[in-house]
Scaffold this motif. Structure first.
Motif, PDB file in Angstrom:
ATOM      1  N   UNK A 374       0.833  -1.206   0.000  1.00 62.97           N
ATOM      2  CA  UNK A 374       0.000   0.000   0.000  1.00 62.97           C
ATOM      3  C   UNK A 374       0.873   1.264   0.000  1.00 62.97           C
ATOM      4  N   UNK A 375       1.916   1.266   0.833  1.00 58.00           N
ATOM      5  CA  UNK A 375       2.784   2.444   0.943  1.00 58.00           C
ATOM      6  C   UNK A 375       3.496   2.735  -0.368  1.00 58.00           C
ATOM      7  N   UNK A 376       4.050   1.698  -0.999  1.00 57.11           N
ATOM      8  CA  UNK A 376       4.766   1.915  -2.256  1.00 57.11           C
ATOM      9  C   UNK A 376       3.809   2.298  -3.379  1.00 57.11           C
ATOM     10  N   UNK A 377       2.578   1.824  -3.335  1.00 59.52           N
ATOM     11  CA  UNK A 377       1.593   2.252  -4.313  1.00 59.52           C
ATOM     12  C   UNK A 377       1.352   3.747  -4.246  1.00 59.52           C
ATOM     13  N   UNK A 378       1.204   4.252  -3.041  1.00 61.59           N
ATOM     14  CA  UNK A 378       0.998   5.696  -2.850  1.00 61.59           C
ATOM     15  C   UNK A 378       2.231   6.472  -3.297  1.00 61.59           C
ATOM     16  N   UNK A 379       3.424   5.965  -2.958  1.00 63.11           N
ATOM     17  CA  UNK A 379       4.658   6.655  -3.312  1.00 63.11           C
ATOM     18  C   UNK A 379       4.845   6.715  -4.833  1.00 63.11           C
ATOM     19  N   UNK A 380       4.521   5.627  -5.521  1.00 66.55           N
ATOM     20  CA  UNK A 380       4.663   5.598  -6.980  1.00 66.55           C
ATOM     21  C   UNK A 380       3.708   6.581  -7.662  1.00 66.55           C
ATOM     22  N   UNK A 381       2.516   6.750  -7.086  1.00 70.89           N
ATOM     23  CA  UNK A 381       1.582   7.748  -7.627  1.00 70.89           C
ATOM     24  C   UNK A 381       2.215   9.136  -7.538  1.00 70.89           C
ATOM     25  N   UNK A 382       2.837   9.431  -6.400  1.00 65.29           N
ATOM     26  CA  UNK A 382       3.483  10.728  -6.234  1.00 65.29           C
ATOM     27  C   UNK A 382       4.630  10.937  -7.208  1.00 65.29           C
ATOM     28  N   UNK A 383       5.392   9.861  -7.478  1.00 68.45           N
ATOM     29  CA  UNK A 383       6.537   9.988  -8.378  1.00 68.45           C
ATOM     30  C   UNK A 383       6.120  10.176  -9.833  1.00 68.45           C
ATOM     31  N   UNK A 384       4.873   9.881 -10.159  1.00 73.34           N
ATOM     32  CA  UNK A 384       4.406  10.056 -11.539  1.00 73.34           C
ATOM     33  C   UNK A 384       4.522  11.511 -11.976  1.00 73.34           C
ATOM     34  N   UNK A 385       4.496  12.435 -11.013  1.00 69.91           N
ATOM     35  CA  UNK A 385       4.616  13.847 -11.354  1.00 69.91           C
ATOM     36  C   UNK A 385       5.930  14.184 -12.028  1.00 69.91           C
ATOM     37  N   UNK A 386       7.000  13.400 -11.737  1.00 77.06           N
ATOM     38  CA  UNK A 386       8.296  13.658 -12.361  1.00 77.06           C
ATOM     39  C   UNK A 386       8.334  13.226 -13.819  1.00 77.06           C
ATOM     40  N   UNK A 387       7.450  12.307 -14.188  1.00 72.64           N
ATOM     41  CA  UNK A 387       7.496  11.739 -15.538  1.00 72.64           C
ATOM     42  C   UNK A 387       7.297  12.804 -16.607  1.00 72.64           C
ATOM     43  N   UNK A 388       6.494  13.821 -16.312  1.00 75.04           N
ATOM     44  CA  UNK A 388       6.230  14.861 -17.307  1.00 75.04           C
ATOM     45  C   UNK A 388       7.460  15.702 -17.603  1.00 75.04           C
ATOM     46  N   UNK A 389       8.521  15.553 -16.793  1.00 72.62           N
ATOM     47  CA  UNK A 389       9.739  16.337 -16.976  1.00 72.62           C
ATOM     48  C   UNK A 389      10.835  15.556 -17.668  1.00 72.62           C
ATOM     49  N   UNK A 390      10.571  14.291 -18.048  1.00 78.01           N
ATOM     50  CA  UNK A 390      11.632  13.403 -18.516  1.00 78.01           C
ATOM     51  C   UNK A 390      11.682  13.251 -20.026  1.00 78.01           C
ATOM     52  N   UNK A 391      10.889  13.987 -20.786  1.00 76.23           N
ATOM     53  CA  UNK A 391      10.938  13.886 -22.233  1.00 76.23           C
ATOM     54  C   UNK A 391      10.238  12.629 -22.730  1.00 76.23           C
ATOM     55  N   UNK A 392      10.722  12.105 -23.879  1.00 74.78           N
ATOM     56  CA  UNK A 392      10.131  10.903 -24.461  1.00 74.78           C
ATOM     57  C   UNK A 392      10.189   9.751 -23.474  1.00 74.78           C
ATOM     58  N   UNK A 393       9.065   9.058 -23.276  1.00 75.25           N
ATOM     59  CA  UNK A 393       9.004   8.092 -22.194  1.00 75.25           C
ATOM     60  C   UNK A 393       9.805   6.833 -22.476  1.00 75.25           C
ATOM     61  N   UNK A 394       9.952   6.432 -23.755  1.00 78.50           N
ATOM     62  CA  UNK A 394      10.745   5.244 -24.044  1.00 78.50           C
ATOM     63  C   UNK A 394      12.206   5.484 -23.697  1.00 78.50           C
ATOM     64  N   UNK A 395      12.766   6.582 -24.181  1.00 72.99           N
ATOM     65  CA  UNK A 395      14.164   6.866 -23.906  1.00 72.99           C
ATOM     66  C   UNK A 395      14.388   7.088 -22.418  1.00 72.99           C
ATOM     67  N   UNK A 396      13.459   7.767 -21.746  1.00 72.08           N
ATOM     68  CA  UNK A 396      13.604   8.000 -20.307  1.00 72.08           C
ATOM     69  C   UNK A 396      13.637   6.688 -19.539  1.00 72.08           C
ATOM     70  N   UNK A 397      12.741   5.770 -19.911  1.00 72.60           N
ATOM     71  CA  UNK A 397      12.664   4.486 -19.197  1.00 72.60           C
ATOM     72  C   UNK A 397      13.924   3.665 -19.389  1.00 72.60           C
TER      73      UNK A 397
END
Length: 590
Positions: A374-397
């Motif tokens: 449960x805790x890591x699920x909540x934390x991962x939701x919060x980290x999704x906000x950084x994804x919009x700053x990482x450019x193309x998602x394939x290359x970022x991943x």
């Protein structure tokens, strides 16, 4: 248009029904395994499925885990912009499965570890284990943030639904069935979601053409995608995922026998190939539809990763249910990956951080495992906000897996294949590999390679039926298509680049992982030799033994067959028999 909403269409009732049905089935799987597993009261039952899983569901789960929304959204966009060369990933998949099955699987399965990082303490020391654990947690949370953001973006683009509402929905559904049902729920929802992903791809693949830019064997390591960068670099990336990543290892070592575990890897190879082929064809469909009017250049979408949802609403909007099926496919990819990550994070934290410092009953550990999910699920939701700053998602991943996964792969390889590697060398090698891979990875993000190295293929808006003067284009030289029409509104910025930027920072992002692995192993071996590692004694069970490999049993099998034949019929080699006869005659004459 702004790109915040596409305006290409909107969901019909049938689309919402298809999408809602996918969510309901995923959640129901978690409820089912929570109900049927009421008697499973240990953390091992929750995190490892009681180690009684079979090959087929595990193989499908392995495929779904990292064939996420990134594959559904970004692989077709890569084909659209750069050609079908990502099809070479098929070669790296084959090598990856062979290496994982023959090198890493036997050792992890023999030790019956729950966390792969337990191995690091058994082989080296606790400091190495803790550093590996921390790096895995950071890597997984960053990657999971991208995976949650990607389908939420797709949902936002095709329906206008609030972006962060979609992000939270993804995290909540994943967290629910992970917390309720544990690994069994994760595996069986992956099986269902893989089917939805394939169906979503097939709903789009209706036409293709013009993007078979495939046979590129340029050896220049600065080129973005070639046979060599994808095959070599891709192999290192995928071995770091399948060979040592907790989310994948946790599945195949949960099988009830090593034969089921090996079979799951090879069956999974068929799934990987199917998903890759579908994503390449989907990218070709993108080009066949928009070869004369590129929506990205025209400003109809704000990023290449939005092209697939735009296509869906453009060509499938008149078929109620199909847009919903595609979005369900993207969402399914995300759910499978996020649930795998949450379960793996809970397992690693439980085994590497909590268990060594607590002395509580298995029943309490089971409750703690659910709390961690449960805790890591909540934390991962919060980290999704950084994804919009990482450019193309394939290359970022892939960059995240390369920068962190590469040095970790070097560390595990050092322990399994090099008996004289010691803890000092291992820790030094891991730190050195991480420093170098971070250096090149961060540098490449700050100073991206120029278009003459990435070589995006031509895109045009010549066939668009609107007035280009009405568009508000703003771009930079790094991301503007080289053959797109120019306009007074386009601004370019040219700056002098240093030798470091033109060479080191311009390396293909697929080479981040090999660099980290090679540096980690090289430094680790050198330090180990100079600190007495050559004279240390290592338990054989902690390294790869000849009896672990399939090749050993094949050779043994054929030798046994030959021996049995010789015993039954004698030696039938005429040349050898003539030699024996000559030797016998000479003996008699003397």
């Amino acid at each position: 248009m702004s790109g915040d909403t596409l305006g290409a269409g909107s969901f019909a009732v049938a689309d919402y029904v298809v999408f809602a049905l996918m969510l309901m089935v995923s959640a129901a799987v978690g409820v089912y395994f929570a109900w049927t597993g009421r008697g499973q009261r240990t953390s091992g039952d929750f995190l490892m499925g009681g180690r009684r899983l079979t090959a087929l569901p595990v193989s499908l789960s392995l495929t779904a885990s990292f064939m996420s929304a990134i594959t559904v959204l970004s692989n077709p966009a890569e084909v659209y912009r750069y050609g079908a060369s990502i099809g070479f990933y098929g070669f790296s998949y084959i090598i990856t499965i062979l290496v994982t099955s023959e090198v890493f699987l036997p050792v992890f399965y023999r030790l019956a570890v729950t966390s792969t990082y337990e191995y690091l303490e058994l082989r080296f020391n606790r400091a190495t284990r803790l550093l590996g654990t921390v790096l895995f947690i950071v890597q997984t949370i960053l990657y999971t943030g991208i995976v949650i953001y990607a389908p939420a973006l797709a949902l936002n683009q095709v329906t206008g639904m609030d972006l962060w509402g979609a992000v939270i929905s993804t995290g909540v559904v994943c967290t629910f069935y992970c917390t309720m049902g544990g690994l069994k729920a994760v595996v069986w929802t992956d099986v269902f979601q893989l089917g939805v992903m394939l169906a979503g791809f097939l709903s789009v693949i209706v036409r293709s053409g013009g993007r078979l830019h495939f046979w590129d064997f340029d050896t220049n390591p600065l080129r973005r995608h070639t046979f060599w960068t994808i095959t070599i670099g891709g192999t290192f990336v995928w071995v770091s995922i399948y060979g040592i990543n907790q989310a994948q290892v946790q599945r195949y070592i949960s099988c009830k026998s090593i034969h089921h575990a090996r079979a799951s890897l090879y069956i999974n190879l068929l799934g990987l190939g199917s998903i890759l082929l579908c994503s390449v064809f989907a990218g070709m469909c993108l080009y066949s539809v928009y070869k004369n009017c590129d929506p990205w250049t025209a400003g109809l979408v704000s990023a290449p990763d939005q092209l697939m949802p735009y296509l869906v609403m453009d060509i499938l909007g008149d078929y109620p249910g199909l847009p919903g099926l595609f979005v369900a496919a993207a969402y399914s990819g995300s759910l499978s990956t996020v649930s795998s990550s949450i379960n793996a994070l809970a397992a690693v934290t439980m085994e590497d951080v909590i268990k060594p410092h607590t002395n509580v009953s298995e029943k309490h550990l089971s409750f703690i495992s659910k709390g961690l999910s449960f805790t890591f699920g909540v934390l991962c939701i919060g980290m999704a906000g950084l994804a919009s700053l990482m450019g193309g998602i394939l290359q970022a991943a892939i960059s995240i897996f390369g920068i962190i996964g590469g040095p970790l792969l070097g560390l595990f390889t050092l322990g399994i294949l090099c008996p004289f590697a010691n803890s000092k060398g291992a820790l030094s090698g891991l730190v050195a590999g991480l420093v170098v891979s971070l250096w090149v990875g961060i540098g490449a993000h700050i100073y991206p390679p120029p278009p003459e190295l990435t070589r995006p293929l031509p895109l045009t808006t010549e066939g668009c039926n609107f007035t280009t003067d009405s568009l508000n284009w703003t771009s930079t030289v790094e991301d503007f298509p080289p053959c797109a029409p120019f306009s007074d509104h386009v601004s370019f910025s040219f700056t002098a680049r240093s030798a470091l930027e033109d060479h080191w920072y311009s390396l293909s992002y697929l080479y981040f992982s090999p660099i980290g692995t090679i540096i980690s192993m090289s430094v680790g071996l050198i330090i180990s030799v100079f600190t007495g590692g050559y004279w240390q004694k290592v338990e054989p069970r902690l390294t790869l033994m000849k009896e672990d490999t399939t090749l050993y049993y094949l050779i043994k099998f054929f030798k046994d067959r030959v021996s049995e034949r010789e015993k039954k019929f004698g030696n039938t080699n005429l040349a050898f028999r003539d030699t024996e006869l000559d030797f016998t005659k000479s003996s008699i004459s003397t």
